[in-house]
Design an enzyme around this catalytic site. Sequence first.
Site, PDB file in Angstrom:
ATOM      1  N   HIS A 172     105.839  58.151  27.294  1.00 33.63           N
ATOM      2  CA  HIS A 172     104.776  57.148  27.418  1.00 33.63           C
ATOM      3  C   HIS A 172     103.916  57.508  28.617  1.00 33.63           C
ATOM      4  O   HIS A 172     104.324  57.355  29.764  1.00 33.63           O
ATOM      5  CB  HIS A 172     105.389  55.757  27.593  1.00 33.63           C
ATOM      6  CG  HIS A 172     104.447  54.645  27.247  1.00 33.63           C
ATOM      7  ND1 HIS A 172     103.383  54.314  28.040  1.00 33.63           N
ATOM      8  CD2 HIS A 172     104.399  53.812  26.178  1.00 33.63           C
ATOM      9  CE1 HIS A 172     102.726  53.303  27.491  1.00 33.63           C
ATOM     10  NE2 HIS A 172     103.319  52.982  26.362  1.00 33.63           N
TER      11      HIS A 172
ATOM     12  N   CYS B 297     103.962  38.270  19.874  1.00 28.82           N
ATOM     13  CA  CYS B 297     103.331  39.496  19.401  1.00 28.82           C
ATOM     14  C   CYS B 297     104.320  40.190  18.472  1.00 28.82           C
ATOM     15  O   CYS B 297     105.148  39.539  17.847  1.00 28.82           O
ATOM     16  CB  CYS B 297     102.919  40.387  20.573  1.00 28.82           C
ATOM     17  SG  CYS B 297     104.292  40.849  21.641  1.00 28.82           S
TER      18      CYS B 297
END
Length: 695
Positions: free
Chosen positions: A617, A27
């Site tokens: 986050h 990725c």
Amino acid sequence: MTTTTSTPEAIVDAVGGASNIIHLTHCATRLRFELKDASIVDKATVEKIPGVMGAVPQAGDRYQIVIGGAVQGVYTQIMELPSMKSASSMSDADVKAAARAKARGKNAIVDAFFEYLSDSFRPLLPVLLGASLIIAAEAMLDALGIIDFRDDVSKGASWVFVDSMWRSVFYFLPVMVAYNASKKLKIDPWVGTAIMAALLTPNFMSLGEKAYTETAEGSGLFTAALKFGEQVTCSTNATLGTESCVAHIFGLPMQLNDYGGQVFVPLLMVAVLAPVYRFLQKLIPTNLQMVFVPFLAFLVMMPVTAFVLGPIAVWAGTGIGAGLAWLNTHAPIVFAIFIPLLYPFLVPLGLHWPLNALMLLNIQTLGYDFIQGPMGAWNFACFGATAGVLVLSIRDKDKEMRQTATGALAAGLLGGISEPSLYGIHLRYKRIYPRMLVGCAVGGLIIGVFGGLKASTFVFTSLLTIPVFSPIGLYAIAIAAAFATSMFLIIVSDYRTKEERAEALAAASGFVEADPEETAADLALAAASADAGGHAKTALTAGTVTEIAAPVRGTALPLAKVEDPAFSTGVVGDGAAVEPSGDIIVTAPADGTVVAAMGSGHAFGLNLDSGVELLIHVGLDTVNLEGKGFDRKVQQGDRVTAGQELVRVDRTIVEAAGYKLTTPVIVTNTAAFSKVELAASGSVTPGAPLLRVTA
């Protein structure tokens, strides 16, 4: 003597060798392995490998190795290792392409047709481009009056030889197309090649060699006495100036054509050959197939192609060409606008190649082509849009898009290749096409109003091939107008939506929005290497202590207790976490600038005025919710003050989806400080100290 093991080799060894790898992809920041047995992988060994930022074991036998921005290069190097040649590995793009191929649905036949056309021509791009540049050089010499390339006698043997350097590509184009088409349909490509080549041999071409005497003088028709006697007769069409010959082979009439440069013929021939070839494979015993499958394929397909398929394809191409010629003659403005507006939709589907074949046919029959001029308006409108994207990417400091646009623009202006612009940029952003089409229309209108253009030969429309067109001045003005129009419209109105622009600016600051198939740790890792983005920060002296407030109400947790290894191991930076309680309102811990505000609302990057770069986050793997349950209050680039709301989160939506709300608070520039430690225990409220950072 010691041997140094490279990073790619060390990674493969650490996961148990190539034989233990079932599948490998990557990725944005990490290698993703599917292993036969992941239990044999030693995490500590992996993390000691130079260039490896962390290792993340996954469920089952999946394993991720965090590399960072260099992941593409490491992946490529791994795949080039001799031990990996037999490994099954695909890039994310390959995986998605395969998924799309499986999901064709009711349009499967149409999709297969497009792929057949595209894959039959795409491998020929390099040789076509190389040949077109030789043609461009000749055209320039001809335009300057140095060499008259239209007169084989005066230009001499040397320049006739130079001609052969590009004519080989176009004359034998049907043979090359037959090879690619056969490979696409998974039959022996040399059988298809040989069948097509039969129509280009001196033996076949000699059927049309004649020493004739004209009859029916003035009627525009003649018959010819050929060296084969009355077995071959020819006639000329006075209107089109084209000649048609018929040979009588074993008593059957066969139309003779010059198949050099034809592309319809090999495409049609291979489409018929494929089922014939497979039938013969089923019919003939395996131990006899090597000889008799090609033999019988030749016996069937060479006559079928010469008698039926070849003439049909030529008639079809000629008919379409005649229709376009009629439109160009009777409605030149309509034609000149229609062609550049059509091409942007043909090229992505691979359907522009038949028009390219018509250009070749026009040159063979008329001595010039009238399609390439308007087509040039489309190409330069396309390149102008790319230039506009490049200007904006430079302004926005978008390094990735700047590199993409620079390469695409160079390929376009110097090579006449539009695919890098289309696939790399234009098809990704829906706002580009309407602006580009305006440029196409402007260029086409100029060409049509001033009488159209002619091209002396087939070329890729680039800056280097301008001399091929006549009149040169009109062509130069038209393509410049198309280019400038598209570029101007892109610059003044942008090629992105507000959300896309915000995400691009965030990426330019070092933050990367995670793809739904990536974990939240990928975003955090990107933040770990984020640049300050030009925002002012306080220069801290050694020993200075800065306290970072909790951004949300809840219970303070050591980072090690976060249930995501990429956070808990500190691979993305030191920090802490909060397990939110009650209503979830996330606020800015201190004054600073928002350098990343993900569209999904699950993550924020802040450059605090204290010099601390912070990643907040909200939840684990909540990127997969794609913004559901997140009410984002700030945008990338906003200035925020301590306590200002960043996002409100609907707890019930997140928990119903099965995701944890644990919120890591990470100092992404941890390396700039001597110590980052947890400053709280138990319950914390927004504004209360959570972290203590020592310079």
